[in-house]
Design a protein around this motif. Structure first.
Motif, PDB file in Angstrom:
ATOM      1  N   LEU A   1       0.831  -1.204   0.000  1.00  8.31           N
ATOM      2  CA  LEU A   1       0.000   0.000   0.000  1.00  8.31           C
ATOM      3  C   LEU A   1       0.863   1.249   0.000  1.00  8.31           C
ATOM      4  O   LEU A   1       1.851   1.348   0.730  1.00  8.31           O
ATOM      5  CB  LEU A   1      -0.909  -0.004   1.234  1.00  8.31           C
ATOM      6  CG  LEU A   1      -1.829   1.201   1.405  1.00  8.31           C
ATOM      7  CD1 LEU A   1      -2.879   1.242   0.306  1.00  8.31           C
ATOM      8  CD2 LEU A   1      -2.493   1.181   2.787  1.00  8.31           C
ATOM      9  N   THR A   2       0.475   2.225  -0.812  1.00  3.68           N
ATOM     10  CA  THR A   2       1.091   3.550  -0.819  1.00  3.68           C
ATOM     11  C   THR A   2      -0.013   4.592  -0.855  1.00  3.68           C
ATOM     12  O   THR A   2      -1.182   4.272  -1.101  1.00  3.68           O
ATOM     13  CB  THR A   2       1.999   3.743  -2.044  1.00  3.68           C
ATOM     14  OG1 THR A   2       1.182   3.729  -3.241  1.00  3.68           O
ATOM     15  CG2 THR A   2       3.051   2.644  -2.146  1.00  3.68           C
TER      16      THR A   2
ATOM     17  N   LEU B   1      -6.606   4.322  -3.156  1.00  2.65           N
ATOM     18  CA  LEU B   1      -7.980   4.098  -3.600  1.00  2.65           C
ATOM     19  C   LEU B   1      -8.151   2.720  -4.206  1.00  2.65           C
ATOM     20  O   LEU B   1      -9.108   2.001  -3.880  1.00  2.65           O
ATOM     21  CB  LEU B   1      -8.378   5.181  -4.614  1.00  2.65           C
ATOM     22  CG  LEU B   1      -9.864   5.244  -4.993  1.00  2.65           C
ATOM     23  CD1 LEU B   1     -10.701   5.644  -3.785  1.00  2.65           C
ATOM     24  CD2 LEU B   1     -10.075   6.230  -6.130  1.00  2.65           C
ATOM     25  N   SER B   2      -7.244   2.324  -5.079  1.00  2.00           N
ATOM     26  CA  SER B   2      -7.390   1.036  -5.758  1.00  2.00           C
ATOM     27  C   SER B   2      -7.195  -0.139  -4.801  1.00  2.00           C
ATOM     28  O   SER B   2      -7.914  -1.145  -4.891  1.00  2.00           O
ATOM     29  CB  SER B   2      -6.410   0.932  -6.928  1.00  2.00           C
ATOM     30  OG  SER B   2      -5.065   1.038  -6.477  1.00  2.00           O
ATOM     31  N   VAL B   3      -6.248  -0.015  -3.865  1.00  3.06           N
ATOM     32  CA  VAL B   3      -6.007  -1.121  -2.936  1.00  3.06           C
ATOM     33  C   VAL B   3      -7.158  -1.276  -1.951  1.00  3.06           C
ATOM     34  O   VAL B   3      -7.671  -2.378  -1.743  1.00  3.06           O
ATOM     35  CB  VAL B   3      -4.670  -0.919  -2.183  1.00  3.06           C
ATOM     36  CG1 VAL B   3      -4.527  -1.951  -1.060  1.00  3.06           C
ATOM     37  CG2 VAL B   3      -3.494  -1.024  -3.145  1.00  3.06           C
ATOM     38  N   LEU B   4      -7.593  -0.180  -1.339  1.00  3.24           N
ATOM     39  CA  LEU B   4      -8.640  -0.305  -0.321  1.00  3.24           C
ATOM     40  C   LEU B   4      -9.995  -0.677  -0.901  1.00  3.24           C
ATOM     41  O   LEU B   4     -10.837  -1.221  -0.176  1.00  3.24           O
ATOM     42  CB  LEU B   4      -8.760   0.991   0.498  1.00  3.24           C
ATOM     43  CG  LEU B   4      -7.947   0.980   1.802  1.00  3.24           C
ATOM     44  CD1 LEU B   4      -6.468   1.100   1.513  1.00  3.24           C
ATOM     45  CD2 LEU B   4      -8.404   2.055   2.762  1.00  3.24           C
TER      46      LEU B   4
ATOM     47  N   PHE C   1       5.135  -3.766   9.294  1.00  3.53           N
ATOM     48  CA  PHE C   1       4.062  -2.831   8.983  1.00  3.53           C
ATOM     49  C   PHE C   1       4.525  -1.714   8.058  1.00  3.53           C
ATOM     50  O   PHE C   1       5.713  -1.383   7.996  1.00  3.53           O
ATOM     51  CB  PHE C   1       3.518  -2.201  10.271  1.00  3.53           C
ATOM     52  CG  PHE C   1       3.008  -3.182  11.277  1.00  3.53           C
ATOM     53  CD1 PHE C   1       1.772  -3.779  11.122  1.00  3.53           C
ATOM     54  CD2 PHE C   1       3.782  -3.524  12.379  1.00  3.53           C
ATOM     55  CE1 PHE C   1       1.308  -4.697  12.055  1.00  3.53           C
ATOM     56  CE2 PHE C   1       3.327  -4.436  13.315  1.00  3.53           C
ATOM     57  CZ  PHE C   1       2.087  -5.026  13.151  1.00  3.53           C
ATOM     58  N   SER C   2       3.543  -1.132   7.391  1.00  2.00           N
ATOM     59  CA  SER C   2       3.721   0.127   6.684  1.00  2.00           C
ATOM     60  C   SER C   2       2.730   1.129   7.257  1.00  2.00           C
ATOM     61  O   SER C   2       1.563   0.787   7.477  1.00  2.00           O
ATOM     62  CB  SER C   2       3.462  -0.037   5.181  1.00  2.00           C
ATOM     63  OG  SER C   2       4.416  -0.873   4.583  1.00  2.00           O
ATOM     64  N   VAL C   3       3.187   2.334   7.522  1.00  7.46           N
ATOM     65  CA  VAL C   3       2.313   3.424   7.956  1.00  7.46           C
ATOM     66  C   VAL C   3       2.144   4.339   6.753  1.00  7.46           C
ATOM     67  O   VAL C   3       3.116   4.950   6.296  1.00  7.46           O
ATOM     68  CB  VAL C   3       2.897   4.181   9.154  1.00  7.46           C
ATOM     69  CG1 VAL C   3       1.999   5.346   9.535  1.00  7.46           C
ATOM     70  CG2 VAL C   3       3.080   3.230  10.342  1.00  7.46           C
ATOM     71  N   VAL C   4       0.934   4.407   6.226  1.00  6.75           N
ATOM     72  CA  VAL C   4       0.684   5.062   4.943  1.00  6.75           C
ATOM     73  C   VAL C   4      -0.253   6.247   5.126  1.00  6.75           C
ATOM     74  O   VAL C   4      -1.328   6.119   5.740  1.00  6.75           O
ATOM     75  CB  VAL C   4       0.076   4.062   3.929  1.00  6.75           C
ATOM     76  CG1 VAL C   4      -0.197   4.740   2.592  1.00  6.75           C
ATOM     77  CG2 VAL C   4       1.012   2.861   3.752  1.00  6.75           C
ATOM     78  N   GLU C   5       0.141   7.382   4.580  1.00  6.92           N
ATOM     79  CA  GLU C   5      -0.697   8.576   4.632  1.00  6.92           C
ATOM     80  C   GLU C   5      -1.903   8.423   3.708  1.00  6.92           C
ATOM     81  O   GLU C   5      -1.789   7.900   2.585  1.00  6.92           O
ATOM     82  CB  GLU C   5       0.106   9.812   4.216  1.00  6.92           C
ATOM     83  CG  GLU C   5       1.261  10.152   5.151  1.00  6.92           C
ATOM     84  CD  GLU C   5       0.786  10.721   6.475  1.00  6.92           C
ATOM     85  OE1 GLU C   5      -0.391  11.117   6.582  1.00  6.92           O
ATOM     86  OE2 GLU C   5       1.608  10.759   7.408  1.00  6.92           O
ATOM     87  N   ILE C   6      -3.046   8.888   4.168  1.00  5.27           N
ATOM     88  CA  ILE C   6      -4.257   8.913   3.349  1.00  5.27           C
ATOM     89  C   ILE C   6      -4.201  10.140   2.449  1.00  5.27           C
ATOM     90  O   ILE C   6      -3.795  11.219   2.894  1.00  5.27           O
ATOM     91  CB  ILE C   6      -5.508   8.959   4.255  1.00  5.27           C
ATOM     92  CG1 ILE C   6      -5.628   7.644   5.039  1.00  5.27           C
ATOM     93  CG2 ILE C   6      -6.782   9.222   3.457  1.00  5.27           C
ATOM     94  CD1 ILE C   6      -6.714   7.661   6.087  1.00  5.27           C
TER      95      ILE C   6
END
Length: 248
Positions: free
Chosen positions: A93-94, A99-102, A191-196
């Protein structure tokens, strides 16, 4: 601690309020008792007559409701936060593919519980913002969301489990999370911490109220929360100062 200032606080402040109380106590000698929990459930307890002096909520709506009912003085915004995604690292996830992943049907999304916990309300606001701009995407996210924490019927975290246990245990692929919590796992390779993306980021304001006819000790604690020292402690815990917006 019958003479202590009784604080009911949103659980997302668990890494900030103990430090605030510690410094405040050292400077003033005033004792403080702290109860943490989902802000919506704490508000219900106050409405039902629970003892409190100061209530710190992860939104402004709950304090405003108490003030409107005449139970407290007017609320004050004392901090801001932002929502991000805590994901398993191999999900890829990035911010760019958010949008596409979630919205992919196979992705399992974990959230807090709307109504009981503002964290859940903010997560579903993200989905609504996505739906408004990209019809079908937000509804797909909602259909895949599992309300696993922060609710009146949510099971407690298993003893010894870290903050990301629902991901490492395979319950979900990602959790919608406050940055103030997720940042503690930024160095964990699991984990990855990804900005919305900014277009989907809700405005997250934390509100504080004190009960009607509050004593001077309670007023001192509220004022300390709003002071430069209190704001510094909140900043160190991953929050933004009350005067600074986290919304893009």
């Amino acid at each position: 601690m019958n003479d202590a200032v009784h604080v009911l606080s949103a659980g997302s402040l668990r890494h900030a309020f103990p430090a605030i109380i510690g410094v405040f106590g050292q400077e003033t000698g005033i004792a403080v008792s702290l109860t943490l929990g989902p802000a919506g459930l704490l508000r219900e307890q106050i409405e039902a007559g629970a003892r409190f002096d100061l209530f710190a909520s992860a939104n402004m709506a709950h304090p405003q409701r108490l003030a409107a009912a005449g139970l407290t003085e007017d609320p004050i915004c004392f901090a801001r936060n932002r929502l991000c995604v805590l994901a398993r690292a191999d999900l890829g996830l990035t911010t760019e593919n958010f949008l596409s992943v979630l919205s992919a049907p196979a992705v399992r999304i974990g959230t807090s519980t709307p109504g009981d916990d503002p964290g859940g309300d903010y997560a579903f606001e993200v989905f609504d913002l996505a739906e408004a701009r990209y019809p079908g995407k937000g509804e797909s996210m909602k259909s895949q969301a599992r309300q696993l924490v922060g609710g009146r019927n949510s099971p407690p975290a298993p003893p010894g489990k870290g903050a990301g246990y629902l991901i490492t245990d395979g319950e979900v692929d990602l959790m919608m999370s406050y940055y103030s919590n997720a940042r503690l796992l930024e160095q964990d390779p699991s984990f990855s911490v990804v900005e919305i993306p900014g277009e989907f980021q809700p405005l997250i304001e934390y509100g504080v109220v004190i009960r009607r006819d509050a004593d001077m000790e309670t007023r001192h604690l509220r004022d300390f929360l709003l002071s430069a020292r209190g704001q510094q402690i909140l900043s160190e815990a991953g929050f933004s100062p009350a005067g600074q917006s986290e919304r893009a």
